[in-house]
Design a protein around this motif. Structure first.
Motif, PDB file in Angstrom:
ATOM      1  N   GLY A  47       0.625  -1.222  -0.084  1.00 54.16           N
ATOM      2  CA  GLY A  47      -0.054   0.113   0.024  1.00 54.16           C
ATOM      3  C   GLY A  47       0.890   1.329   0.207  1.00 54.16           C
ATOM      4  O   GLY A  47       0.430   2.243  -0.596  1.00 54.16           O
ATOM      5  N   ALA A  48       1.984   1.028   0.719  1.00 56.58           N
ATOM      6  CA  ALA A  48       2.785   2.395   0.939  1.00 56.58           C
ATOM      7  C   ALA A  48       3.683   2.835  -0.640  1.00 56.58           C
ATOM      8  O   ALA A  48       3.594   3.712  -1.047  1.00 56.58           O
ATOM      9  CB  ALA A  48       3.906   2.025   2.043  1.00 56.58           C
ATOM     10  N   ILE A  49       3.946   1.613  -1.241  1.00 56.99           N
ATOM     11  CA  ILE A  49       4.565   1.802  -2.670  1.00 56.99           C
ATOM     12  C   ILE A  49       3.905   2.192  -3.617  1.00 56.99           C
ATOM     13  O   ILE A  49       3.927   2.947  -4.430  1.00 56.99           O
ATOM     14  CB  ILE A  49       5.097   0.543  -2.956  1.00 56.99           C
ATOM     15  CG1 ILE A  49       6.411  -0.181  -2.146  1.00 56.99           C
ATOM     16  CG2 ILE A  49       5.674   0.451  -4.529  1.00 56.99           C
ATOM     17  CD1 ILE A  49       6.795  -1.323  -2.380  1.00 56.99           C
ATOM     18  N   SER A  50       2.250   1.737  -3.472  1.00 55.10           N
ATOM     19  CA  SER A  50       1.283   2.170  -4.456  1.00 55.10           C
ATOM     20  C   SER A  50       1.026   3.532  -4.088  1.00 55.10           C
ATOM     21  O   SER A  50       0.704   4.461  -5.346  1.00 55.10           O
ATOM     22  CB  SER A  50       0.030   1.292  -4.261  1.00 55.10           C
ATOM     23  OG  SER A  50       0.429  -0.057  -4.477  1.00 55.10           O
ATOM     24  N   LEU A  51       0.911   3.793  -2.968  1.00 53.48           N
ATOM     25  CA  LEU A  51       0.667   5.427  -2.714  1.00 53.48           C
ATOM     26  C   LEU A  51       1.608   6.149  -3.220  1.00 53.48           C
ATOM     27  O   LEU A  51       1.142   7.419  -3.525  1.00 53.48           O
ATOM     28  CB  LEU A  51       0.258   5.479  -0.986  1.00 53.48           C
ATOM     29  CG  LEU A  51      -0.074   6.868  -0.609  1.00 53.48           C
ATOM     30  CD1 LEU A  51      -1.342   7.252  -1.185  1.00 53.48           C
ATOM     31  CD2 LEU A  51      -0.145   7.020   0.757  1.00 53.48           C
ATOM     32  N   SER A  52       2.737   6.154  -3.042  1.00 51.36           N
ATOM     33  CA  SER A  52       3.762   6.770  -3.590  1.00 51.36           C
ATOM     34  C   SER A  52       3.999   6.997  -5.125  1.00 51.36           C
ATOM     35  O   SER A  52       4.529   7.932  -5.666  1.00 51.36           O
ATOM     36  CB  SER A  52       5.190   6.421  -3.171  1.00 51.36           C
ATOM     37  OG  SER A  52       5.417   5.043  -3.858  1.00 51.36           O
ATOM     38  N   ARG A  53       3.120   5.901  -5.740  1.00 42.81           N
ATOM     39  CA  ARG A  53       3.186   6.020  -7.498  1.00 42.81           C
ATOM     40  C   ARG A  53       2.037   6.564  -7.917  1.00 42.81           C
ATOM     41  O   ARG A  53       1.580   6.659  -9.067  1.00 42.81           O
ATOM     42  CB  ARG A  53       3.514   4.653  -7.745  1.00 42.81           C
ATOM     43  CG  ARG A  53       4.924   4.195  -7.390  1.00 42.81           C
ATOM     44  CD  ARG A  53       5.036   2.805  -8.040  1.00 42.81           C
ATOM     45  NE  ARG A  53       6.376   2.129  -7.734  1.00 42.81           N
ATOM     46  CZ  ARG A  53       6.897   0.874  -8.269  1.00 42.81           C
ATOM     47  NH1 ARG A  53       6.080   0.336  -9.027  1.00 42.81           N
ATOM     48  NH2 ARG A  53       8.120   0.648  -7.971  1.00 42.81           N
ATOM     49  N   ILE A  54       1.069   6.875  -6.930  1.00 40.97           N
ATOM     50  CA  ILE A  54      -0.303   7.614  -7.552  1.00 40.97           C
ATOM     51  C   ILE A  54      -0.037   9.015  -8.124  1.00 40.97           C
ATOM     52  O   ILE A  54       0.667   9.956  -7.341  1.00 40.97           O
ATOM     53  CB  ILE A  54      -1.537   7.521  -6.428  1.00 40.97           C
ATOM     54  CG1 ILE A  54      -1.661   6.076  -6.013  1.00 40.97           C
ATOM     55  CG2 ILE A  54      -2.659   8.390  -7.044  1.00 40.97           C
ATOM     56  CD1 ILE A  54      -2.810   6.065  -4.912  1.00 40.97           C
ATOM     57  N   PRO A  55      -0.439   9.261  -9.319  1.00 42.55           N
ATOM     58  CA  PRO A  55      -0.069  10.874  -9.640  1.00 42.55           C
ATOM     59  C   PRO A  55      -1.047  11.573  -9.051  1.00 42.55           C
ATOM     60  O   PRO A  55      -2.296  11.438  -8.829  1.00 42.55           O
ATOM     61  CB  PRO A  55      -0.604  10.633 -11.356  1.00 42.55           C
ATOM     62  CG  PRO A  55      -1.395   9.581 -11.464  1.00 42.55           C
ATOM     63  CD  PRO A  55      -0.894   8.487 -10.172  1.00 42.55           C
ATOM     64  N   LEU A  56      -0.450  12.931  -8.690  1.00 43.22           N
ATOM     65  CA  LEU A  56      -1.210  13.737  -7.719  1.00 43.22           C
ATOM     66  C   LEU A  56      -1.328  15.051  -8.358  1.00 43.22           C
ATOM     67  O   LEU A  56      -0.392  15.479  -9.439  1.00 43.22           O
ATOM     68  CB  LEU A  56      -0.613  13.797  -6.366  1.00 43.22           C
ATOM     69  CG  LEU A  56      -0.463  12.762  -5.620  1.00 43.22           C
ATOM     70  CD1 LEU A  56       0.100  13.144  -4.250  1.00 43.22           C
ATOM     71  CD2 LEU A  56      -2.038  12.350  -5.389  1.00 43.22           C
ATOM     72  N   GLU A  57      -2.281  15.919  -8.405  1.00 40.99           N
ATOM     73  CA  GLU A  57      -2.369  17.444  -9.029  1.00 40.99           C
ATOM     74  C   GLU A  57      -3.049  18.245  -7.781  1.00 40.99           C
ATOM     75  O   GLU A  57      -3.785  17.841  -7.066  1.00 40.99           O
ATOM     76  CB  GLU A  57      -3.506  17.329 -10.111  1.00 40.99           C
ATOM     77  CG  GLU A  57      -3.151  16.648 -11.145  1.00 40.99           C
ATOM     78  CD  GLU A  57      -3.991  16.814 -12.675  1.00 40.99           C
ATOM     79  OE1 GLU A  57      -4.594  17.720 -12.297  1.00 40.99           O
ATOM     80  OE2 GLU A  57      -4.458  15.905 -13.246  1.00 40.99           O
ATOM     81  N   ARG A  58      -2.185  19.394  -7.897  1.00 41.64           N
ATOM     82  CA  ARG A  58      -2.600  20.206  -6.839  1.00 41.64           C
ATOM     83  C   ARG A  58      -3.933  20.668  -6.917  1.00 41.64           C
ATOM     84  O   ARG A  58      -4.830  20.999  -6.042  1.00 41.64           O
ATOM     85  CB  ARG A  58      -1.586  21.381  -6.733  1.00 41.64           C
ATOM     86  CG  ARG A  58      -1.868  22.326  -5.764  1.00 41.64           C
ATOM     87  CD  ARG A  58      -0.893  23.559  -5.740  1.00 41.64           C
ATOM     88  NE  ARG A  58       0.602  23.074  -5.704  1.00 41.64           N
ATOM     89  CZ  ARG A  58       0.978  23.021  -4.450  1.00 41.64           C
ATOM     90  NH1 ARG A  58       0.352  23.400  -3.358  1.00 41.64           N
ATOM     91  NH2 ARG A  58       2.294  22.418  -4.288  1.00 41.64           N
ATOM     92  N   MET A  59      -4.531  21.198  -8.378  1.00 37.03           N
ATOM     93  CA  MET A  59      -5.715  21.641  -8.582  1.00 37.03           C
ATOM     94  C   MET A  59      -6.472  20.647  -9.725  1.00 37.03           C
ATOM     95  O   MET A  59      -6.057  21.093 -11.030  1.00 37.03           O
ATOM     96  CB  MET A  59      -5.681  23.087  -9.068  1.00 37.03           C
ATOM     97  CG  MET A  59      -5.266  24.116  -7.843  1.00 37.03           C
ATOM     98  SD  MET A  59      -6.452  23.891  -6.685  1.00 37.03           S
ATOM     99  CE  MET A  59      -7.857  24.790  -7.387  1.00 37.03           C
ATOM    100  N   PRO A  60      -6.713  19.510  -9.514  1.00 35.19           N
ATOM    101  CA  PRO A  60      -7.233  18.627 -10.652  1.00 35.19           C
ATOM    102  C   PRO A  60      -8.592  19.094 -10.984  1.00 35.19           C
ATOM    103  O   PRO A  60      -9.434  19.912 -10.535  1.00 35.19           O
ATOM    104  CB  PRO A  60      -7.567  17.374  -9.739  1.00 35.19           C
ATOM    105  CG  PRO A  60      -7.664  17.526  -8.409  1.00 35.19           C
ATOM    106  CD  PRO A  60      -6.891  18.816  -8.024  1.00 35.19           C
TER     107      PRO A  60
END
Length: 284
Positions: free
Chosen positions: A22-35
């Motif tokens: 879960g920790a590895i998957s969380l680090s690889r999820i793309p994030l956007e500041r203002m999606p």
């Protein structure tokens, strides 16, 4: 349960493996500041410059609503009609596909376009983003024959309360006629007094203007404003109107009364006229 008790290390290793995955998957999820978040609502805008709101509703808004109500998956329709512009929103479920519904809405708008009056602009279709959209929309249906009374209650009781709600940056009222005070001049009396409606209008304007005169500077800065004490139709009634010899009051040559302004926009939900309140969230 017996297996867990007999093999505690295996269960611990399995648990740690799930946490690590879960920790590895969380680090690889793309994030956007203002999606970009799209609301499942298609907006159809149609223009006919100069056409009054009532005629816009009858000739453009209602045909659009009828055509768009047949779109597959449509859960509701709302419209706001103003002079020269019609805005119709078609609501879908959150599981709907935006591109697919946009195509269906566009096809429905294109099918009804040839039946609209000559000079009508081609309908524009778009999906609304969450940014800038109201976080709450309230709809009120006035009883038959009680529209004026309901509008007065909305203006005096309901709208002021919503304006004081914490966390609400602003509100927008739709389909609610504004209250106003009207002065109906008696042309025969004005003619007998030797004055015109323009003369009466200037006399009234001189007594209801609010003008900034400047400011007083010191430890604190204070704005200086000149205003009058016109607060009611009775005050307008007593405004003096100068004559070549003496003066008369507005009440001597005109009738002053409360009324509602002509509607500048019409608000409909599922082809039924209503009052609407849109609440916009304060930033932060």
């Amino acid at each position: 349960m017996n297996f867990s008790a007999r093999h505690p290390l295996s269960i611990l290793a399995l648990f740690l493996g799930v946490v690590l995955y879960g920790a590895i998957s969380l680090s690889r999820i793309p994030l956007e500041r203002m999606p970009r978040v799209y609301i499942p609502e298609a907006l159809v805008v149609c223009e006919y410059p100069g056409l009054p709101a009532e005629e816009m509703e009858a000739m453009i808004t209602l045909p659009l609503e009828k055509a768009l109500s047949g779109v597959s998956g449509a859960a509701g329709i709302r419209s706001v009609t103003k002079q020269g512009i019609s805005r119709v929103k078609v609501r879908f479920g959150w599981d709907s596909r935006r591109t697919e519904k946009a195509v269906l809405v566009r096809e429905a708008a294109d099918r009804v376009y040839p039946a609209l009056p000559d000079g009508t602009g081609r309908p524009f279709v778009d999906f609304q983003e969450a940014d800038g959209a109201p976080f709450m929309e309230l709809v009120f249906y006035p009883s038959a024959g009680a529209g004026d009374k309901a509008a007065d209650i909305m203006r005096r009781e309901i709208l002021p309360r919503f304006r004081r709600l914490p966390g609400s940056a602003s509100i927008r009222a739709l389909g609610i006629p504004e209250a106003e005070i009207k002065i109906a001049a008696d042309v025969e009396k004005l003619s007998g007094l030797g004055i015109t409606t323009e003369h009466l209008s200037r006399a009234v304007a001189e007594h209801i203007l609010t003008l900034p005169l400047g400011k007083i500077e010191g430890a604190l800065e204070h704005r200086v404003i000149a205003s009058t004490n016109i607060r009611s139709p009775e005050d307008l009634w007593n405004i003096p109107v100068p004559l070549p010899a003496g003066f008369v009051t507005v009440g001597d040559c005109a009738e002053v009364f409360r009324d509602t302004a002509d509607l500048s926009s019409l608000y409909c939900v599922d082809s039924r006229e209503a009052f609407g309140i849109l609440l916009y969230k304060a930033p932060g």
